[in-house]
Structures are given as structure tokens and as C-alpha cells.
Scaffold this active site. Structure first.
Site, short mmCIF file in Angstrom:
data_model
loop_
_atom_site.label_atom_id
_atom_site.label_comp_id
_atom_site.label_asym_id
_atom_site.label_seq_id
_atom_site.Cartn_x
_atom_site.Cartn_y
_atom_site.Cartn_z
N SER A 261 0.82 -1.21 0.00
CA SER A 261 0.00 0.00 0.00
C SER A 261 0.86 1.26 0.00
CB SER A 261 -0.93 0.01 1.22
OG SER A 261 -1.81 -1.08 1.19
N GLU A 262 1.95 1.24 0.77
CA GLU A 262 2.84 2.40 0.86
C GLU A 262 4.29 1.96 0.77
OE1 GLU A 262 -0.94 3.24 2.68
OE2 GLU A 262 0.60 1.91 3.50
N THR A 263 5.09 2.79 0.12
CA THR A 263 6.54 2.65 0.16
C THR A 263 7.11 4.01 0.53
OG1 THR A 263 6.59 0.91 -1.52
CG2 THR A 263 8.64 2.10 -1.13
#
Length: 243
Positions: free
Chosen positions: A45-47
Site C-alpha cells: 500500500s505504501e513505500t
């Protein structure tokens, strides 16, 4: 080139729950295209990319910056550590009342233009177990909503805050962004914090997102129109990207 990388489960203290995110430690800036390729490779979902501000900075030593600032598509996101929690500093997002509905299982419907999401509060008769098992065909939302006004659906139900219980529960669906159900969503809780502040009259709340992975969030509504959303984290993987 080698880049140290970690997978961190956020809003939990248990591995394999909460919201999984990748964290890359950078010695220098990377091209935006390379940022996107790394994020695609990680497929989470996030990096997040954390880089040194000065050549003499050392990732292995205690961070001297009290606040980390991330540049995102939605603006700056600030994070700080308070004991064993990471606290996100987000703007409080108002959700406005919508037309009444006739379904007795739905108690309230609101819309937040800030994150283009509908908030649907289910009846207080819903128990947590029923709420968690509720089958939602998120993919079908795409054929129903094509105007671009709605990009996410927040389902929420009142909790039982007696003892160590939760003030409210939630689930979040965003198939318009390719996310059928978000494990734990911070921005959705910027809307939920505003809504449940109004409903419960509480500025300090404990929330749980009832996805398959699940996550716990401590919420503190501030007087400056912002909200602190705190959670624990667990590192489940560390290594190096090599390219």
C-alpha cells in the site's frame, strides 16, 4: 547499487497484521521514475523513502530529528515517535450529511470531499463479529460510481468503550485506487476522528480497523484542526534492494 529496505507492519505490535509498508533508506535522492519502480516492485500500500539531510547523517544512530516529514500526493505528512508508538499528524477531515436512507441497518451517511469518501455508519445493533464477517463486493462499486466524486467507502459502527474496549470500528474500501479493502488506513481515520468526535464528544479515542489483518489506532483530536493518529509497528523483513 544497494538500498537498505524494510517491511514494517504498522498499527500493530504483531507481525503479519496491521498495514504492511516498505521503508527504503537513501544516501542520496533518486529519480522519481526509480521511486515508482521500487514501489511497484514492493507491491504494498505504501513505500516510504527516507534520505539523509546531510552527508554526515548516520542511519545506525538515534535519529536527532524529532519529526520526519514525508512528501506525498496529498501534501506533507509528518511523523514522530512517542514511546513505542509512531504518531502521524494529519488534517482533521469533515464529513457532511447526505440524504437520508430507508434501510434500517444504516444509521447515518456522510461525505468527505477532502478524501472523496463516503462514510456509512451502520446500526448500533451490529456486533463486532458481524461487522467483521460482513461480505462487501467492493469490485462492484466501480460499475455503480463512475462520476469520480467518490474514491473510497468507509464503513463504521459504534464500539463499546467500557473497560479497554474500542470507541468505534471501521473498514475501508477503495477499488477506484485498486485496493479492494485497505488493511489499515490513516487518512480514513482523519474522517472518522471528526465524525466520532461529533457523535461521542470525545477527543481521545481508541479505534480498530476490522480488516482481515486488523489494526489498532489511538486518536487524539487537537484544537488546531488536526488529528494525531498513533500506532505501534513491527519490522518483519529487512534486506537490500540490488540493481
Amino acid at each position: 547499487m544497494q538500498i537498505p529496505i524494510f517491511t514494517v507492519d504498522a498499527f500493530t505490535n504483531r507481525p503479519f497484521s496491521g498495514n504492511p509498508a516498505a521503508v527504503c533508506l537513501l544516501e542520496n535522492d533518486l529519480d522519481e521514475d526509480l521511486h515508482q519502480k521500487i514501489a511497484t516492485e514492493m507491491n504494498l500500500s505504501e513505500t516510504a523513502f527516507i534520505r539523509k539531510l546531510k552527508p554526515g547523517d548516520d542511519f545506525t544512530k538515534k535519529n536527532t530529528n524529532s519529526v520526519l516529514t514525508f512528501v506525498t500526493m496529498s501534501g506533507e505528512l509528518k511523523a514522530r515517535q512517542v514511546k513505542d508508538h509512531i504518531v502521524l499528524d494529519l488534517p482533521l477531515c469533515t464529513a457532511y450529511p447526505q440524504a437520508a436512507v430507508g434501510d434500517m441497518s444504516v444509521q447515518d451517511v456522510r461525505y468527505s470531499p477532502d478524501i472523496k469518501s463516503l462514510l456509512v455508519r451502520l446500526s448500533d445493533t451490529y456486533e463486532r463479529s458481524v461487522f467483521e464477517e460482513l461480505k462487501v463486493s467492493a469490485q462492484q462499486f466501480l460499475s455503480v460510481e463512475k462520476t469520480g466524486k467518490v474514491k473510497g467507502l468507509i464503513l463504521t459502527v459504534k464500539g463499546n468503550s467500557s473497560g479497554k474496549g474500542y470507541d468505534f470500528y471501521s473498514r475501508y474500501f477503495a477499488p477506484w485506487y485498486g485496493v479492494l479493502e485497505d488493511p489499515v488506513c490513516g487518512s480514513a481515520h482523519a474522517v472518522l476522528a471528526s465524525y466520532w468526535l461529533e457523535q461521542l464528544g470525545k477527543k481521545e479515542m481508541l479505534a480498530f480497523q476490522c480488516s482481515r489483518r486488523g489494526g489498532e489506532l489511538k486518536i487524539s483530536v487537537r484544537s488546531d484542526g488536526r488529528v494525531d493518529i498513533a500506532g505501534q509497528s513491527a519490522v518483519v523483513l529487512k534486506g537490500n534492494l540490488t540493481f
